[in-house]
Design a protein around this motif. Structure first.
Motif, PDB file in Angstrom:
ATOM      1  N   ILE A   1      42.814  49.658  46.626  1.00  0.00           N
ATOM      2  CA  ILE A   1      43.112  48.382  45.970  1.00  0.00           C
ATOM      3  C   ILE A   1      41.871  47.811  45.294  1.00  0.00           C
ATOM      4  O   ILE A   1      41.959  47.229  44.213  1.00  0.00           O
ATOM      5  CB  ILE A   1      43.735  47.389  46.970  1.00  0.00           C
ATOM      6  CG1 ILE A   1      45.154  47.842  47.268  1.00  0.00           C
ATOM      7  CG2 ILE A   1      43.722  45.967  46.429  1.00  0.00           C
ATOM      8  CD1 ILE A   1      45.906  47.002  48.238  1.00  0.00           C
ATOM      9  N   GLU A   2      40.723  48.026  45.885  1.00  0.00           N
ATOM     10  CA  GLU A   2      39.491  47.499  45.282  1.00  0.00           C
ATOM     11  C   GLU A   2      39.264  48.054  43.870  1.00  0.00           C
ATOM     12  O   GLU A   2      38.640  47.401  43.035  1.00  0.00           O
ATOM     13  CB  GLU A   2      38.290  47.768  46.176  1.00  0.00           C
ATOM     14  CG  GLU A   2      37.981  49.230  46.372  1.00  0.00           C
ATOM     15  CD  GLU A   2      36.878  49.497  47.390  1.00  0.00           C
ATOM     16  OE1 GLU A   2      36.399  50.634  47.430  1.00  0.00           O
ATOM     17  OE2 GLU A   2      36.505  48.574  48.136  1.00  0.00           O
ATOM     18  N   LEU A   3      39.798  49.235  43.576  1.00  0.00           N
ATOM     19  CA  LEU A   3      39.685  49.815  42.239  1.00  0.00           C
ATOM     20  C   LEU A   3      40.409  48.959  41.198  1.00  0.00           C
ATOM     21  O   LEU A   3      39.961  48.839  40.053  1.00  0.00           O
ATOM     22  CB  LEU A   3      40.252  51.236  42.236  1.00  0.00           C
ATOM     23  CG  LEU A   3      39.888  52.111  41.064  1.00  0.00           C
ATOM     24  CD1 LEU A   3      38.409  52.495  41.134  1.00  0.00           C
ATOM     25  CD2 LEU A   3      40.736  53.361  41.066  1.00  0.00           C
ATOM     26  N   LEU A   4      41.532  48.348  41.581  1.00  0.00           N
ATOM     27  CA  LEU A   4      42.281  47.486  40.659  1.00  0.00           C
ATOM     28  C   LEU A   4      41.468  46.255  40.263  1.00  0.00           C
ATOM     29  O   LEU A   4      41.656  45.702  39.185  1.00  0.00           O
ATOM     30  CB  LEU A   4      43.601  47.033  41.289  1.00  0.00           C
ATOM     31  CG  LEU A   4      44.551  48.120  41.768  1.00  0.00           C
ATOM     32  CD1 LEU A   4      45.784  47.499  42.407  1.00  0.00           C
ATOM     33  CD2 LEU A   4      44.929  49.048  40.638  1.00  0.00           C
ATOM     34  N   TYR A   5      40.588  45.831  41.159  1.00  0.00           N
ATOM     35  CA  TYR A   5      39.808  44.615  40.951  1.00  0.00           C
ATOM     36  C   TYR A   5      38.368  44.900  40.500  1.00  0.00           C
ATOM     37  O   TYR A   5      37.533  44.001  40.486  1.00  0.00           O
ATOM     38  CB  TYR A   5      39.805  43.778  42.226  1.00  0.00           C
ATOM     39  CG  TYR A   5      41.165  43.200  42.542  1.00  0.00           C
ATOM     40  CD1 TYR A   5      41.571  41.991  41.992  1.00  0.00           C
ATOM     41  CD2 TYR A   5      42.063  43.860  43.371  1.00  0.00           C
ATOM     42  CE1 TYR A   5      42.821  41.450  42.258  1.00  0.00           C
ATOM     43  CE2 TYR A   5      43.317  43.336  43.652  1.00  0.00           C
ATOM     44  CZ  TYR A   5      43.676  42.140  43.088  1.00  0.00           C
ATOM     45  OH  TYR A   5      44.932  41.605  43.359  1.00  0.00           O
ATOM     46  N   ASP A   6      38.073  46.132  40.124  1.00  0.00           N
ATOM     47  CA  ASP A   6      36.745  46.508  39.680  1.00  0.00           C
ATOM     48  C   ASP A   6      36.309  45.651  38.494  1.00  0.00           C
ATOM     49  O   ASP A   6      36.996  45.608  37.468  1.00  0.00           O
ATOM     50  CB  ASP A   6      36.724  47.997  39.296  1.00  0.00           C
ATOM     51  CG  ASP A   6      35.327  48.467  38.930  1.00  0.00           C
ATOM     52  OD1 ASP A   6      34.368  48.109  39.644  1.00  0.00           O
ATOM     53  OD2 ASP A   6      35.202  49.172  37.909  1.00  0.00           O
ATOM     54  N   GLY A   7      35.190  44.953  38.637  1.00  0.00           N
ATOM     55  CA  GLY A   7      34.657  44.125  37.566  1.00  0.00           C
ATOM     56  C   GLY A   7      35.345  42.787  37.377  1.00  0.00           C
ATOM     57  O   GLY A   7      34.999  42.028  36.465  1.00  0.00           O
ATOM     58  N   VAL A   8      36.321  42.462  38.220  1.00  0.00           N
ATOM     59  CA  VAL A   8      37.042  41.201  38.095  1.00  0.00           C
ATOM     60  C   VAL A   8      36.228  40.073  38.742  1.00  0.00           C
ATOM     61  O   VAL A   8      35.761  40.193  39.862  1.00  0.00           O
ATOM     62  CB  VAL A   8      38.443  41.294  38.740  1.00  0.00           C
ATOM     63  CG1 VAL A   8      39.139  39.932  38.752  1.00  0.00           C
ATOM     64  CG2 VAL A   8      39.281  42.329  38.013  1.00  0.00           C
ATOM     65  N   VAL A   9      36.082  38.985  37.990  1.00  0.00           N
ATOM     66  CA  VAL A   9      35.353  37.811  38.475  1.00  0.00           C
ATOM     67  C   VAL A   9      36.376  36.727  38.783  1.00  0.00           C
ATOM     68  O   VAL A   9      37.179  36.368  37.915  1.00  0.00           O
ATOM     69  CB  VAL A   9      34.336  37.303  37.425  1.00  0.00           C
ATOM     70  CG1 VAL A   9      33.634  36.053  37.907  1.00  0.00           C
ATOM     71  CG2 VAL A   9      33.336  38.410  37.081  1.00  0.00           C
ATOM     72  N   PHE A  10      36.365  36.239  40.012  1.00  0.00           N
ATOM     73  CA  PHE A  10      37.300  35.182  40.420  1.00  0.00           C
ATOM     74  C   PHE A  10      36.661  33.807  40.298  1.00  0.00           C
ATOM     75  O   PHE A  10      35.454  33.666  40.408  1.00  0.00           O
ATOM     76  CB  PHE A  10      37.743  35.391  41.876  1.00  0.00           C
ATOM     77  CG  PHE A  10      38.494  36.667  42.102  1.00  0.00           C
ATOM     78  CD1 PHE A  10      39.784  36.808  41.619  1.00  0.00           C
ATOM     79  CD2 PHE A  10      37.916  37.728  42.780  1.00  0.00           C
ATOM     80  CE1 PHE A  10      40.496  37.979  41.814  1.00  0.00           C
ATOM     81  CE2 PHE A  10      38.620  38.895  42.993  1.00  0.00           C
ATOM     82  CZ  PHE A  10      39.909  39.025  42.504  1.00  0.00           C
TER      83      PHE A  10
END
Length: 192
Positions: free
Chosen positions: A179-188
């Motif tokens: 799942i962490e791959l889906l959020y790679d580079g995502v800034v919350f």
């Protein structure tokens, strides 16, 4: 002042399909009503692209196609027509489609605060009626959270919530990824 084009209050499917081709933005269609598709956020876009980039080589070798956001799905010939964030089909009819996907295997919606209730409500209800659909994935764009609906026996659908440390398994297309791959580079929670 910006002029906004008048849109019809109700229309038939045929009118909608013809009318939408002449519009500058995309519209979804549900039983005569049309809804304008608004833009997403950068995290929303990054998540959809991360999933697409990860899926593409896997699907290509299996003769399947994946499309991101600008491709319509026909839930049924009568209605509705939606633009999911990602759709996968392995049906020969859809591989050469030009206007919309009719036999999706997997549909993904990336949740925004403004679309979450529609994606979890109306769209979920309608998507689960598609005979070929095997999985429906909801990916949160505000925090790390993935929900998976998977077709079970008969009319039963199974629900699997996941968190950051989990691996998501998409049985319909024989695919797994962290799942962490889906959020790679995502800034919350960024204000810019």
């Amino acid at each position: 002042m910006i002029a906004t084009p008048q849109q019809p209050s109700k229309m038939t499917i045929e009118e909608y399909l013809e009318w939408e081709l002449q519009q500058n933005i995309r519209y979804e269609y549900t039983h005569g009503e049309i809804v304008a598709m608004t833009g997403g956020t950068i995290p929303h876009n990054d998540i959809a692209l991360n999933l697409y980039r990860t899926l593409y080589p896997h699907l290509r070798s299996r003769g399947c196609r994946a499309n991101v956001s600008d491709v319509k799905v026909q839930v049924s010939p009568q209605s509705p027509y939606y633009y999911p964030d990602l759709v996968v089909s392995c049906d020969p009819q859809d591989i050469n489609a030009r206007n919309f996907i009719q036999k999706p295997k997997l549909i993904v919606e990336v949740l925004l605060p403004s679309t979450s209730s529609r994606d979890r409500g109306e769209k979920l209800t309608n998507y689960l009626t598609i005979p070929t659909l095997q999985e429906y994935l909801l990916i949160d764009s505000e925090k790390i959270s993935v929900e998976r609906y998977c077709r079970g026996e008969g009319r039963m659908w199974l629900y699997y919530p996941s968190k950051a440390v989990d691996t998501i398994a998409l049985s319909s297309i024989e695919f797994e990824c962290a799942i962490e791959l889906l959020y790679d580079g995502v800034v919350f929670n960024s204000s810019c």
